[in-house]
Design a protein around this motif. Structure first.
Motif, mmCIF file in Angstrom:
data_model
loop_
_atom_site.group_PDB
_atom_site.id
_atom_site.type_symbol
_atom_site.label_atom_id
_atom_site.label_comp_id
_atom_site.label_asym_id
_atom_site.label_seq_id
_atom_site.Cartn_x
_atom_site.Cartn_y
_atom_site.Cartn_z
ATOM 1 N N LEU A 86 32.701 52.600 35.970
ATOM 2 C CA LEU A 86 33.498 53.093 34.846
ATOM 3 C C LEU A 86 34.281 51.957 34.200
ATOM 4 N N HIS A 87 34.885 51.115 35.025
ATOM 5 C CA HIS A 87 35.655 49.974 34.519
ATOM 6 C C HIS A 87 34.752 49.031 33.712
ATOM 7 N N THR A 88 33.569 48.755 34.229
ATOM 8 C CA THR A 88 32.633 47.852 33.560
ATOM 9 C C THR A 88 32.196 48.409 32.210
ATOM 10 N N VAL A 89 31.860 49.689 32.177
ATOM 11 C CA VAL A 89 31.443 50.323 30.923
ATOM 12 C C VAL A 89 32.601 50.325 29.931
ATOM 13 N N SER A 90 33.815 50.634 30.378
ATOM 14 C CA SER A 90 34.980 50.651 29.495
ATOM 15 C C SER A 90 35.223 49.283 28.882
ATOM 16 N N ALA A 95 34.898 45.736 24.187
ATOM 17 C CA ALA A 95 34.437 44.482 23.578
ATOM 18 C C ALA A 95 33.583 44.762 22.339
ATOM 19 N N GLU A 96 32.793 45.836 22.396
ATOM 20 C CA GLU A 96 31.906 46.156 21.275
ATOM 21 C C GLU A 96 32.656 46.716 20.072
#
Length: 121
Positions: A86-90, A95-96
């Motif tokens: 979840l942290h990585t996707v967030s 960033a996007e």
């Protein structure tokens, strides 16, 4: 670590892992041990108060265990993996799209609180 006033004023502040990220990484790396808040603060070169706050929040999320003065990483590895994912996707989404602008968020917030936020007592 102190920064120059020019860095402070310009907003070009050093970026690194947050204290909670550091705590989780350290405890996971040393998952066969438990540490006091002070030991963690020393190992991470962070303030004991910042580490204490991070530990409390991580405990609420059941990512760390606490017994007496000692803290250890959760033994629920699936929960830890899910939190990391979840942290990585967030982070990637922030960033996007530039993340959430707090002023814009507040401007579009409803005037009345959601029913789940209202005191029903």
């Amino acid at each position: 670590m102190p920064v120059s006033i020019d860095e402070f004023e310009s907003g070009d502040l050093p970026q690194g892992p947050s204290v909670p990220e550091q705590v989780v990484a350290y405890l996971y790396t040393h998952r066969d041990q438990a540490f006091t808040r002070g030991e963690l603060a020393t190992a991470l070169d962070e303030s004991p108060n910042s580490v204490g706050t991070a530990l409390s929040r991580l405990k609420q999320r059941r990512l760390v265990r606490h017994r007496g003065e000692y803290w250890a990483i959760t033994d629920d590895e699936q929960r830890l993996r899910d939190a990391y994912d979840l942290h990585t996707v967030s982070e990637r989404l922030d960033a996007e799209d530039g993340g959430i602008d707090p002023a814009e968020w507040d401007a579009t917030a409803p005037e009345t609180p959601h029913p789940s936020d209202q005191d029903t007592t």
